[in-house]
Design a protein around this motif. Structure first.
Motif, PDB file in Angstrom:
ATOM      1  N   ALA A   1     -13.834  12.326  87.918  1.00  0.00           N
ATOM      2  CA  ALA A   1     -15.283  12.381  87.791  1.00  0.00           C
ATOM      3  C   ALA A   1     -15.956  11.698  88.973  1.00  0.00           C
ATOM      4  CB  ALA A   1     -15.716  11.726  86.478  1.00  0.00           C
ATOM      5  N   ALA A   2     -15.399  10.579  89.411  1.00  0.00           N
ATOM      6  CA  ALA A   2     -15.969   9.881  90.571  1.00  0.00           C
ATOM      7  C   ALA A   2     -15.878  10.734  91.829  1.00  0.00           C
ATOM      8  CB  ALA A   2     -15.258   8.548  90.777  1.00  0.00           C
ATOM      9  N   ALA A   3     -14.818  11.529  91.958  1.00  0.00           N
ATOM     10  CA  ALA A   3     -14.639  12.348  93.152  1.00  0.00           C
ATOM     11  C   ALA A   3     -15.673  13.459  93.246  1.00  0.00           C
ATOM     12  CB  ALA A   3     -13.230  12.945  93.160  1.00  0.00           C
ATOM     13  N   ALA A  33     -16.835   5.889  84.290  1.00  0.00           N
ATOM     14  CA  ALA A  33     -16.869   5.246  82.980  1.00  0.00           C
ATOM     15  C   ALA A  33     -17.286   6.235  81.898  1.00  0.00           C
ATOM     16  CB  ALA A  33     -17.838   4.061  83.006  1.00  0.00           C
ATOM     17  N   PHE A  34     -18.277   7.062  82.188  1.00  0.00           N
ATOM     18  CA  PHE A  34     -18.752   7.984  81.155  1.00  0.00           C
ATOM     19  C   PHE A  34     -17.701   9.037  80.817  1.00  0.00           C
ATOM     20  CE2 PHE A  34     -20.861  11.738  79.530  1.00  0.00           C
ATOM     21  CZ  PHE A  34     -21.738  11.211  78.605  1.00  0.00           C
ATOM     22  N   GLY A  75      -7.839  16.320  84.026  1.00  0.00           N
ATOM     23  CA  GLY A  75      -7.677  16.971  85.317  1.00  0.00           C
ATOM     24  C   GLY A  75      -8.775  17.950  85.656  1.00  0.00           C
ATOM     25  N   LEU A  76      -9.707  18.195  84.721  1.00  0.00           N
ATOM     26  CA  LEU A  76     -10.755  19.185  84.948  1.00  0.00           C
ATOM     27  C   LEU A  76     -11.604  18.893  86.192  1.00  0.00           C
ATOM     28  CD1 LEU A  76     -12.131  21.741  83.857  1.00  0.00           C
ATOM     29  CD2 LEU A  76     -13.603  20.256  82.476  1.00  0.00           C
ATOM     30  N   PRO A  77     -12.041  17.643  86.433  1.00  0.00           N
ATOM     31  CA  PRO A  77     -12.831  17.408  87.657  1.00  0.00           C
ATOM     32  C   PRO A  77     -12.078  17.782  88.929  1.00  0.00           C
ATOM     33  CG  PRO A  77     -12.929  15.508  86.181  1.00  0.00           C
ATOM     34  CD  PRO A  77     -11.883  16.412  85.646  1.00  0.00           C
ATOM     35  N   ALA A  91     -19.233  17.655  79.062  1.00  0.00           N
ATOM     36  CA  ALA A  91     -19.019  16.220  79.249  1.00  0.00           C
ATOM     37  C   ALA A  91     -18.936  15.877  80.730  1.00  0.00           C
ATOM     38  CB  ALA A  91     -17.742  15.786  78.529  1.00  0.00           C
ATOM     39  N   LEU A  92     -18.273  16.716  81.509  1.00  0.00           N
ATOM     40  CA  LEU A  92     -18.187  16.477  82.954  1.00  0.00           C
ATOM     41  C   LEU A  92     -19.559  16.604  83.607  1.00  0.00           C
ATOM     42  CD1 LEU A  92     -16.477  15.928  85.421  1.00  0.00           C
ATOM     43  CD2 LEU A  92     -15.965  18.378  85.553  1.00  0.00           C
ATOM     44  N   LEU A  93     -20.332  17.590  83.188  1.00  0.00           N
ATOM     45  CA  LEU A  93     -21.702  17.723  83.708  1.00  0.00           C
ATOM     46  C   LEU A  93     -22.501  16.463  83.423  1.00  0.00           C
ATOM     47  CD1 LEU A  93     -24.034  20.794  83.476  1.00  0.00           C
ATOM     48  CD2 LEU A  93     -24.835  18.608  82.622  1.00  0.00           C
TER      49      LEU A  93
END
Length: 612
Positions: free
Chosen positions: A124-126, A141-142, A166-168, A412-414
């Motif tokens: 997610a950070a990437a 964190a989220f 692994g989705l991000p 959730a990733l969005l």
């Protein structure tokens, strides 16, 4: 063009924070840290994920196995091909068995569980467009601590969560391009199996179809294409954009299909069926005061009431999660708006431009489409169940959409990326505050920056604090009694053909030695031979009553009929169906006939010596 490539190379370089300016000037950036500081900043999201994983798992990291619902790990797991019925644990069980040949089985499970948090946080950070550490930690964190992850973890769906983690990276690879990069990014989902791959396919194909194509041949002296970072916008758009997208979609589809073969082929050959009644059983349900839709927007709404985090349904928790969802959606929309030049034409001086008005990241449209589609699928089971039932009745392959809530992963990733964007706007402050060069203002700005980053990073944990310590004891490590290991040795040492029938005739068990926690029948994973078990499900309804979801394995129907016969004929029929062993774990010894091979207080193994 050469100037544009030079500017783009700074945007795409890992750890870049965009354009620089004199200290105190509008849009100025902090001085770049040294090599050690850059490495520490790059590793910070992964470290945060590891810490969050340790906090969430708590007692589950102790000696023993974590056993809850679908999370069933066993000692000395056999290396075996998929059995009959739908291959839900393919190839995840095989991968665990292979790793268990080199590492203790308990260590393999704990490494996987911690790896989910590390992979989710770092991925997610990437994707965060900002090079600042604060927004990247907020996204980490989220995405590693939210209601969706908590509920699926309590349901024991670690294989699904491996793909979600692994989705991000898969979205990043689809936006950046490159076949090998995408294959590597999809390995967690490929290990997770069909649910993980279906969710990844939704986001990967949408991103591949909408991301702008990067030029294949940068001018001399410019940064190579491989240094591009999809979170920071495209370097330059290829004139063959449409053709490039079509090619990327085709390549992504072939890669997804190839990595899905381990479960896709057994699924097509299994003859498994899908009961439309499962739509009502697995439909999203309200787990808070704001109804089904409010629960889904807050990334909750799972069908199993026992998979909710303690206190999740309170007004405070549900309300704050909705507020965070609204802020995240606003922040994600802001990423799109930053790609538009300000009205006065001075690009990059807009106080909301965040990172110099580089433009929306190339995955923006694809992730928005995947998140919207996932939310729509989640809503179908609750608001249009007849449509889903009709689809399943037409083709059983539509079965995965009956558990619609699991498709919220892209949403959730969005929200994670959007929350980071909103945090970045708060950190930047107003244009006037950024324009003041006075030292006092600089110190105040740094203090506010640290405070905002810390608050946004801690917010997901504060909203769901009861996920900590194994969800307050709902996750814990235990060991199998010696009787289970003895039965495993006896059955696996027998080279005679024949299946093992597991009784009592139900899909789940609740053992005292496991603290009464419900788990799927562990016998299905202990033995090298075929295990016959009742995969029929009984799901309770909020107002009372139960929904019966028919078994998927055709052999289960014939075995169920044999169990209703009288004692003598029952044994002969089971033997003709290929049953050699009967394993009872209730301690009631209800099965009669055959030869008792092993028995203790809880478990009994019987061998049927009749010819098949």
């Amino acid at each position: 063009m050469r100037t544009e490539w030079a500017k783009a190379s700074r945007w795409f370089a890992p750890g870049s924070s965009g354009d620089t300016a004199e200290p105190g000037a509008p849009g100025a950036r902090a001085p770049r840290p040294g090599a050690l500081g850059r490495r520490a900043a790059a590793a910070a999201p992964a470290v945060l994920g590891l810490l969050l994983g340790m906090l969430a798992l708590g007692p589950a990291l102790g000696p023993g196995f974590v056993l809850r619902y679908d999370m069933v790990f066993v000692p000395d797991p056999p290396i075996a091909l998929p059995g009959q019925g739908f291959p839900r644990a393919v190839p995840s069980d095989l991968v665990v068995a292979l790793f268990s040949r080199f590492l203790p089985e308990q260590a393999v499970q704990k490494a996987i569980l911690l790896g989910i948090f590390v992979l989710a946080a770092s991925g997610a950070a990437a994707l965060v467009p900002s090079g600042r550490l604060g927004p990247r930690l907020a996204a980490a964190a989220f995405y590693a601590w939210n209601a969706y992850l908590a509920q699926r973890l309590l349901l024991g769906q670690w294989a699904l969560l491996l793909g979600v983690a692994g989705l991000p990276w898969a979205v990043r690879a689809a936006a950046l391009g490159g076949r090998l990069r995408l294959v590597i990014a999809l390995i967690p989902a490929a290990v997770g199996g069909f649910q993980a791959m279906l969710i990844s396919a939704l986001a990967v194909l949408a991103t591949a179809a909408t991301a702008p194509s990067l030029s294949a041949a940068p001018p001399s002296g410019a940064a190579p294409r491989d240094s591009a970072d999809p979170s920071r916008g495209p370097a330059t758009v290829s004139p063959r954009g449409a053709a490039g997208r079509l090619r990327r979609v085709g390549e992504a589809g072939l890669i997804l299909g190839g990595l899905s073969l381990p479960w896709l082929v057994p699924a097509l050959l299994s003859g498994a069926t899908t009961d439309p009644a499962g739509v009502d059983a697995f439909a999203p349900r309200a787990d808070g005061p704001f109804g089904v839709l409010g629960s889904l927007l807050g990334l909750g709404g799972i069908w199993n009431a026992h998979a909710t985090v303690p206190g999740q349904g309170t007004w405070w928790s549900a309300g704050v999660r909705l507020v965070l969802a609204a802020v995240a959606l606003w922040g994600f929309a802001r990423l799109r708006l930053r790609g538009r030049p300000p009205a006065d034409g001075r690009r990059g001086e807009d106080p909301g431009a965040g990172d110099g008005g580089r433009g929306a990241p190339p995955y923006w449209t694809g992730l928005a489409v995947a998140a919207g589609a996932g939310l729509l699928i989640a809503c179908l089971g609750a608001f249009a169940p007849g449509l889903v039932k009709a689809l399943i009745a037409t083709w059983p392959g539509f079965g995965p959409i009956r558990d619609g809530q699991l498709h919220l992963a892209p949403f959730a990733l969005l929200q994670a990326v959007g929350l980071a964007s909103a945090a970045g706007d708060l950190v930047l402050g107003s244009r006037a505050a950024r324009a003041r060069p006075r030292p006092v203002a600089d110190r105040a700005s740094r203090t506010v920056t640290v405070a905002v980053a810390a608050a946004v990073t801690a917010a997901p944990v504060l909203v769901l604090p009861t996920l900590a310590l194994g969800a307050f004891g709902r996750l814990a490590a235990v060991d199998y009694p010696s009787g289970w290991r003895r039965v495993q040795e006896i059955v696996n040492a027998d080279r005679a053909p024949g299946a093992l029938l597991s009784l009592p005739w139900g899909a789940h068990r609740a053992f005292r030695w496991n603290g009464g926690r419900v788990i799927a029948d562990p016998a299905t994973k202990l033995f090298r031979r075929r295990v016959i078990w009742n995969d029929e499900l009984l799901v309770g309804l909020p107002g009372g009553g139960r929904i019966r979801v028919a078994a998927e394995d055709p052999l289960v129907v014939r075995v169920a009929a044999a169990l209703r016969e009288d004692e003598g004929e029952r044994v002969r029929t089971l033997a003709r169906l290929g049953v050699r062993y009967v394993l009872e774990t209730s301690g009631e010894n209800m099965f009669r006939g055959g030869v008792t091979v092993f028995q203790d207080r809880e478990i009994r193994l019987t061998r049927l010596d009749f010819p098949s």
